[in-house]
Design an enzyme around this catalytic site. Structure first.
Site, mmCIF file in Angstrom:
data_model
loop_
_atom_site.group_PDB
_atom_site.id
_atom_site.type_symbol
_atom_site.label_atom_id
_atom_site.label_comp_id
_atom_site.label_asym_id
_atom_site.label_seq_id
_atom_site.Cartn_x
_atom_site.Cartn_y
_atom_site.Cartn_z
ATOM 1 N N GLU A 1 -46.370 4.725 22.513
ATOM 2 C CA GLU A 1 -45.708 3.411 22.507
ATOM 3 C C GLU A 1 -44.315 3.615 23.085
ATOM 4 O O GLU A 1 -43.506 4.353 22.512
ATOM 5 C CB GLU A 1 -45.617 2.858 21.079
ATOM 6 C CG GLU A 1 -44.930 1.497 21.025
ATOM 7 C CD GLU A 1 -44.703 1.012 19.599
ATOM 8 O OE1 GLU A 1 -44.140 -0.082 19.451
ATOM 9 O OE2 GLU A 1 -45.072 1.734 18.656
ATOM 10 N N CYS B 1 -37.635 -1.327 20.244
ATOM 11 C CA CYS B 1 -38.355 -1.506 21.509
ATOM 12 C C CYS B 1 -38.587 -2.984 21.800
ATOM 13 O O CYS B 1 -38.744 -3.380 22.951
ATOM 14 C CB CYS B 1 -39.697 -0.784 21.452
ATOM 15 S SG CYS B 1 -39.560 0.977 21.161
#
Length: 937
Positions: free
Chosen positions: A785, A819
Site C-alpha cells: 500500500e 496516505c
C-alpha cells in the site's frame, strides 16, 4: 411521597411498570387515584382535542405560510415520496446556484432525469419549457422566486431591522416571539465574532424597540413579568473549535463569547434561551449553563432558559440537573421542552459509531417521554418555569390539563410553535387565553435553506401531526390516544432482531462527550510517560536479543523527552527468525483455521483491555491526537475480528466436481514465512493488519516495525504473544529499514512481504522481490500500500460548510501524515473566492501544538528529517502561501510545521505532483467539473 412515575420499557421490554415501593394499602390507594386521574385526563384530552381539531380544520387556513407554491409543493410531496426527495434536494442546493444555466441543469437532473415520480403532464411541460433557451430562463427564475417566497414564510428577515415589522405584526395579534439566528457552520474566530455581534444586535436592537410596545393581556395576569424581547442563542455558533476532549477549555471559550450577550440582556431586560443542538454538544451546553448562570452578575436574573429535547433518553436526568441549578441560584430557569429536531442525525451517527442510540427510536416513545418530562417540569415549579414547544395537539393538551390539575396560573404556562407553521393551531390556543410564543428565524436565504428543508420534511412526515390535518380520513381519536397505549401495541408487532446475524461489528470509538469516557485520558498519558524511555529489543523464537547498535526516538512534540531506546536488529537475527519460521510451518501452519482464528479473537480482547494504554503510547510516540489514536487501535481490533471471521469461512474443503476414481478438492494452505514492514503513521492498525492476516492463514510472521513507532510495535507484539501465537510463529525485529528490512525482502526463505509506505520504497521492494535468488524455490508474494497525491473537487453546487470542514479535516488531520490526506483542493471558479475566504480562516484557526494538550487538533510531524524537508518546501513556495497557522510556544519544543494553505495554477508543478506528507494543502481553480477532473488527473 411515593413515586408512581411510569417506567417505559423502550428497549424491548413489553410491559409497563410502576416505580416505587407499594408497601401498604395507603400507597396502593394513592397509586389507584393517580391511575384514575390519568385516565380522566386522557378522556378530557380526547373531548377537548376533538373540539379544537374541528375548529382548526374549519378555519380553512393553510398550515404553511400563505403561499400557493408552498401548498402546491406540499400536496405533491406528501403523496409522492420519490418526488419529495428530488424536490427537497433541489431546494437544498438552490441558494448556491448563481446562473440560469445551473438552475436549468439541476432542474433537469433532479426532476426529469432522476426517479422523481413527477406526474407525466408536469414532466412533459417542464421538459418543453427547459428545452427552449428563452422559456428555460423564465422557468428558472420563476422557480427561484417561488422558493424564495416560500422561504420568507419561514424566515422573518435578515437582521433586527428587517424583522421588526413582522414581529410587531405578531405582537399586535397577541403572539410573543423568540428570535433565532440561522447560520452556517462556524469555522473560525472571525465567524464566532460575527455571530456574537449579530446576537448582540438582536438583543439591543429589539430590546430598545419593544419597550414602547403595549403590554399583552396574559402579561398582566401572569405571576411574574415576562420580557417582551426574547432571543434564542446557539452556543455552537460562538465556538469554532468545540472539542469534547478539551471539555473545560471549550466551556471556557463559549462563556467568554456568550457573556457579553447576557450582559446586554440584563441591560435591555431581555430573555435569553440556550438552544440545544446535537447530542454531542449537550453536556457542553449544560456545563456552560451550570457555570455562567451561577456567576454573581447573572445569578439573580430570572429570564434565562434552556431547551431540553424529549427524544433523548437522558432528558429527565437533565431536567433534574436544571432544577438543582435553579435551586442553587435562587432564581428560576425556564425550560423549553421540545421533541427534538436532529433525530435522523442522532440515529445515523450512533449506528455508524456503534454507540448506544441516544434517542427513542419510535415516535410514540418520544411522545410518551415528552409527557413524563412535562409532568416533572410542572411539578418542579417555581424552580423551573415551563414552555411547551410542539405542534402535537395531544402533547400540548396533556400539559395544559396537568397544569390545571396542579392549580397553576394559565398565564404562566407558555406554548411555543414555529413561525410560519400551523397558524390555525396557534390561533386556537391564543383564543383560549394561553400565551403563544413563535420561534422566529432570522437570517439570509443561503444559510437558512437547511432550516427550510427541515421544516418541509417535518410538514410532510408520515407521522407528523400537522400533516394529519390535511387528511380528511384521519382518525382523530387515534391521534389523541395516550402514546403509552401505542407503545404497547407496537411492542407486540416489533420483530425480534437476530443478534447472531450481526457477525462482524466495527469496534466502537470512545464517546468523548461522556465524562467517564474522557476522564481517563490525562491520567493515562501521565502513567505511560512514567515508563519512558521504553527499551525495545528484538525477540526471536521467544528469546529477547541484545545488539550493540541502538537508536533513540524522542517525542516529536517535545523533543527533549526520550520515548524509546531501540536495538538495531542484525542480519544474523533475521536468519535465525527465518529458520524458526520454517519450523513453524510444521506446527502453526498445520493447525486448523478455527484454532488460529480463536487466537485472533483472543488478541482482539487483549487489545480492548489495553486500549487506553495503547492510545496514550501512540499519542506520545508519534504525535497522533487522542481521537485519531483511538481510531487506530479500534481498526487493529477490527482486523483481528474480521480476519478471524474470514478464516473460519475458509476452513472447509470444497468439492470441485469429483468423478469415480478421482477427487478434486479446493482448500487453502499456508505459503511460508511472511515479513511485515510497517509504517509509523498507523503504528497499531496497519502493523496488526499486515501481521494477523498472514498469521491466521498459517504463515509465520516477522514483524519489522518503523523505527519511529517501535515502542507501540513492541506492545502489539506482546499482545499477540499473550493471545497465544507460538514463539516460532511470530518474531520481532526492530531496526533500520534499509538494513534488516532490505535483507529480509531479498532473503530466499521469505515467501510473503506486506509493506505500507512510500511509493519509492514500495516499488523497490516489488523489483527486489521479483528477482529469484539462489536457494529460492517459490515466487514471492508482495502486498504493498503506497502513498499518492489525493485531491478533493468542490463543484459550484457544493455546500461550502461541508466542503470546508471536510477539506480542513482531511488536509490537516494528524498533520497531513496519512496516505489519504487531501493535499490539493480543486474548486470551481464560480465559488472559488467564497470557498477560499472561509477555508483560509478555518485553517488559520486550527489549534496546533503538542497533542498532550488536548485542545490541539494538529500535532508535530514525525521527526527532524520530515521537519527539514517540509521547511524547505515552504521556503521554496513562500510566495504562494495564502495562510499559515501562527507559531506558538509549542513550536519551539518539537517538530512543528504550521498548517499551511498554498495556491497554484499549474497542476504539473511540484505543488501538484509531489506528496509532501505534512500539513500542507494547495488550492487550484477550475473552469467547471471537466476542468477540475483534468487538473486532478
Amino acid at each position: 411521597m411515593i413515586n408512581i412515575e411510569p417506567k417505559f420499557a423502550f428497549e424491548g421490554q413489553k410491559s409497563l411498570e410502576l416505580q416505587g415501593n407499594l408497601s401498604d394499602a395507603a400507597d396502593v390507594e394513592k397509586a389507584m387515584d393517580q391511575t384514575n386521574r390519568d385516565q380522566g385526563r386522557d378522556q378530557e384530552i380526547i373531548q377537548r382535542g376533538k373540539v379544537l381539531f374541528e375548529q382548526i380544520r374549519s378555519a380553512k387556513r393553510s398550515l404553511l405560510p400563505e403561499n400557493g407554491f408552498s401548498d402546491f409543493l406540499m400536496d405533491w410531496a406528501m403523496n409522492r415520496p420519490g418526488l419529495k426527495v428530488s424536490l427537497f434536494r433541489f431546494v437544498d442546493v438552490l441558494p448556491n446556484l448563481s446562473s440560469n444555466a445551473q438552475m436549468v441543469r439541476l432542474l433537469r437532473e433532479y426532476l426529469l432525469e432522476s426517479d422523481s415520480d413527477l406526474p407525466l403532464i408536469y414532466k412533459s411541460g417542464l421538459w418543453l419549457s427547459l428545452s427552449n433557451p428563452l422559456t428555460s430562463s423564465v422557468t428558472a427564475q420563476l422557480v427561484k422566486k417561488n422558493v424564495g417566497a416560500m422561504a420568507k414564510g419561514f424566515i422573518a428577515g435578515e437582521n433586527s431591522t428587517q424583522v421588526l415589522k413582522p414581529l410587531r405584526k405578531l405582537w399586535d395579534h397577541g403572539y410573543c416571539f423568540t428570535v433565532d439566528i440561522l447560520g452556517e457552520a462556524v469555522l473560525s474566530p472571525q465567524e464566532e465574532l460575527h455571530y456574537q455581534a449579530q446576537y448582540r444586535e438582536l438583543v439591543n436592537g429589539l430590546g430598545q424597540a419593544v419597550k414602547t410596545w403595549p403590554e399583552q393581556r396574559h402579561s398582566q395576569s401572569a405571576s411574574y413579568k415576562i420580557p417582551k424581547c426574547n432571543v434564542s442563542v446557539k452556543l455552537s455558533s460562538l465556538c469554532s473549535q468545540i472539542n469534547n476532549l478539551d471539555f473545560k477549555g471549550t466551556v471556557q471559550a463559549i462563556k467568554e463569547r456568550v457573556r457579553p450577550i447576557l450582559k446586554d440582556a440584563l441591560t435591555q431586560e431581555a430573555f435569553v434561551y440556550f438552544d440545544m443542538e446535537q447530542n454531542d454538544f449537550r453536556e457542553i451546553v449544560l456545563a456552560v449553563a451550570d457555570e455562567i448562570l451561577m456567576e454573581a452578575e447573572f445569578r439573580d436574573y430570572p429570564h434565562f432558559g434552556i431547551v431540553i429535547q424529549a427524544y433523548l433518553k437522558d432528558s429527565l436526568t437533565d431536567l433534574r440537573r436544571l432544577k438543582s441549578l435553579a435551586g442553587k441560584r435562587g432564581a428560576p430557569i425556564t425550560v423549553r421542552l421540545v421533541k427534538g429536531a436532529y433525530w435522523d442525525y442522532e440515529v445515523a451517527m450512533a449506528q455508524q459509531r456503534d454507540w448506544s442510540i441516544p434517542v427513542f427510536e419510535q415516535k410514540s416513545e418520544t411522545d410518551a417521554h415528552y409527557e413524563r418530562c412535562t409532568e416533572f417540569l410542572l411539578n418542579s415549579a417555581p424552580e423551573l418555569k415551563s414552555a411547551f414547544a410542539s405542534h402535537n395537539l395531544r402533547s400540548l393538551l396533556n400539559a395544559l390539563l396537568l397544569a390545571e390539575e396542579l392549580g397553576q396560573n394559565k398565564s404562566d404556562i407558555e406554548i411555543q410553535m414555529l413561525f410560519g407553521m400551523g397558524g390555525a393551531f396557534q390561533k386556537a390556543f391564543l383564543e383560549q387565553g394561553y400565551r403563544v410564543r413563535q420561534y422566529v428565524p432570522v437570517g439570509e436565504l443561503i444559510p437558512g435553506m437547511a432550516y427550510l428543508v427541515r421544516r418541509l420534511l417535518e410538514n410532510t412526515a408520515n407521522e407528523g401531526f400537522l400533516r394529519s390535518t390535511f387528511d380528511e380520513n384521519a382518525d382523530i381519536q387515534k391521534l389523541l390516544e395516550n402514546p403509552v397505549l401505542k407503545i404497547k401495541s407496537q411492542a407486540k408487532l416489533r420483530p425480534v432482531q437476530n443478534k447472531e446475524s450481526l457477525v462482524f461489528k466495527n469496534e466502537a470509538f470512545f464517546d468523548f462527550s461522556i465524562e467517564d469516557q474522557r476522564s481517563w485520558v490525562e491520567p493515562m498519558l501521565k502513567q505511560v510517560q512514567e515508563n519512558f524511555p521504553v527499551t525495545v529489543d528484538p525477540v526471536v523464537n521467544g528469546q529477547v536479543k541484545k545488539t550493540k547498535e541502538r537508536l533513540s526516538h524522542f517525542n516529536p512534540g517535545q523533543t527533549k523527552q526520550l520515548v524509546s531506546d531501540i536495538a538495531c536488529s542484525e542480519k544474523v537475527l533475521a536468519d535465525q527468525a527465518l529458520e524458526a519460521c520454517e519450523e513453524a510451518m510444521q506446527d502453526w501452519a498445520t493447525r486448523s483455521m478455527q484454532e488460529r482464528a480463536q487466537v485472533l479473537r483472543k488478541a482482539a480482547g487483549v487489545f480492548r483491555e489495553r486500549k487506553k494504554e495503547l492510545i496514550a503510547l501512540i499519542t506520545l510516540e508519534v504525535g497522533k491526537p487522542i481521537a485519531e489514536a483511538d481510531a487506530d487501535v479500534c481498526e487493529a481490533i477490527d482486523f483481528c475480528d474480521y480476519y478471524a471471521l474470514l478464516a473460519e469461512q475458509m476452513d472447509e474443503e470444497k468439492d470441485m466436481g469429483s468423478v469415480p476414481g478421482e477427487q478434486n478438492r479446493f482448500f487453502y494452505q499456508a505459503k511460508g514465512p511472511a515479513v511485515a514492514i510497517a509504517p509509523w503513521n498507523f503504528p497499531c492498525a496497519i502493523l496488526v493488519g499486515m501481521t494477523v492476516g498472514p498469521l491466521v492463514c498459517g504463515n509465520p510472521v516477522i514483524m519489522k516495525p518503523a523505527e519511529q513507532s517501535s515502542a507501540t510495535a513492541q506492545m502489539v507484539f506482546q499482545i499477540l504473544k499473550q493471545a497465544g501465537v507460538p514463539d516460532n510463529a511470530l518474531h520481532f525485529l526492530p531496526g533500520k529499514g534499509e538494513e534488516v528490512g532490505a535483507y529480509l525482502v531479498a532473503h530466499p526463505k521469505t515467501h510473503i512481504i506486506t509493506f505500507t509506505g512510500s511509493r519509492t520504497v514500495g516499488l523497490a521492494i516489488q523489483k527486489q522481490a521479483a528477482q529469484v535468488v539462489p536457494g529460492q524455490h517459490h515466487i514471492k508474494k508482495v502486498v504493498a500500500e503506497l502513498g499518492g497525491k489525493n485531491g478533493l473537487i468542490v463543484d459550484d453546487t457544493a455546500d461550502i460548510d461541508e466542503a470546508v470542514k471536510g477539506a480542513v479535516s482531511s488536509a490537516f488531520g494528524f498533520a497531513g501524515q496519512k496516505c489519504s490526506a487531501c493535499s490539493r483542493v480543486i474548486v470551481d471558479e464560480n465559488i472559488y473566492d467564497a470557498f477560499v475566504a472561509r477555508f483560509v480562516e478555518a485553517a488559520k484557526a486550527i489549534p496546533t501544538g503538542h497533542v498532550q494538550d488536548l485542545k490541539n487538533k494538529v500535532g508535530p510531524v514525525i521527526d527532524e528529517e520530515s521537519y527539514k524537508r517540509l521547511q524547505s518546501v515552504l521556503k521554496k513556495h513562500k510566495d504562494q502561501i495564502l495562510a499559515q497557522v501562527d507559531a506558538g510556544d509549542d513550536f519551539k519544543q518539537g517538530f512543528f510545521i504550521p498548517p499551511t494553505v498554498l495556491e497554484s495554477s499549474d497542476p504539473k508543478s511540484e505543488l501538484g505532483q509531489t506528496e509532501f506528507f505534512g500539513p500542507v494543502v494547495t488550492l487550484f481553480k477550475a473552469k467547471g467539473i471537466d476542468d477540475a477532473i483534468r487538473i486532478l488527473n
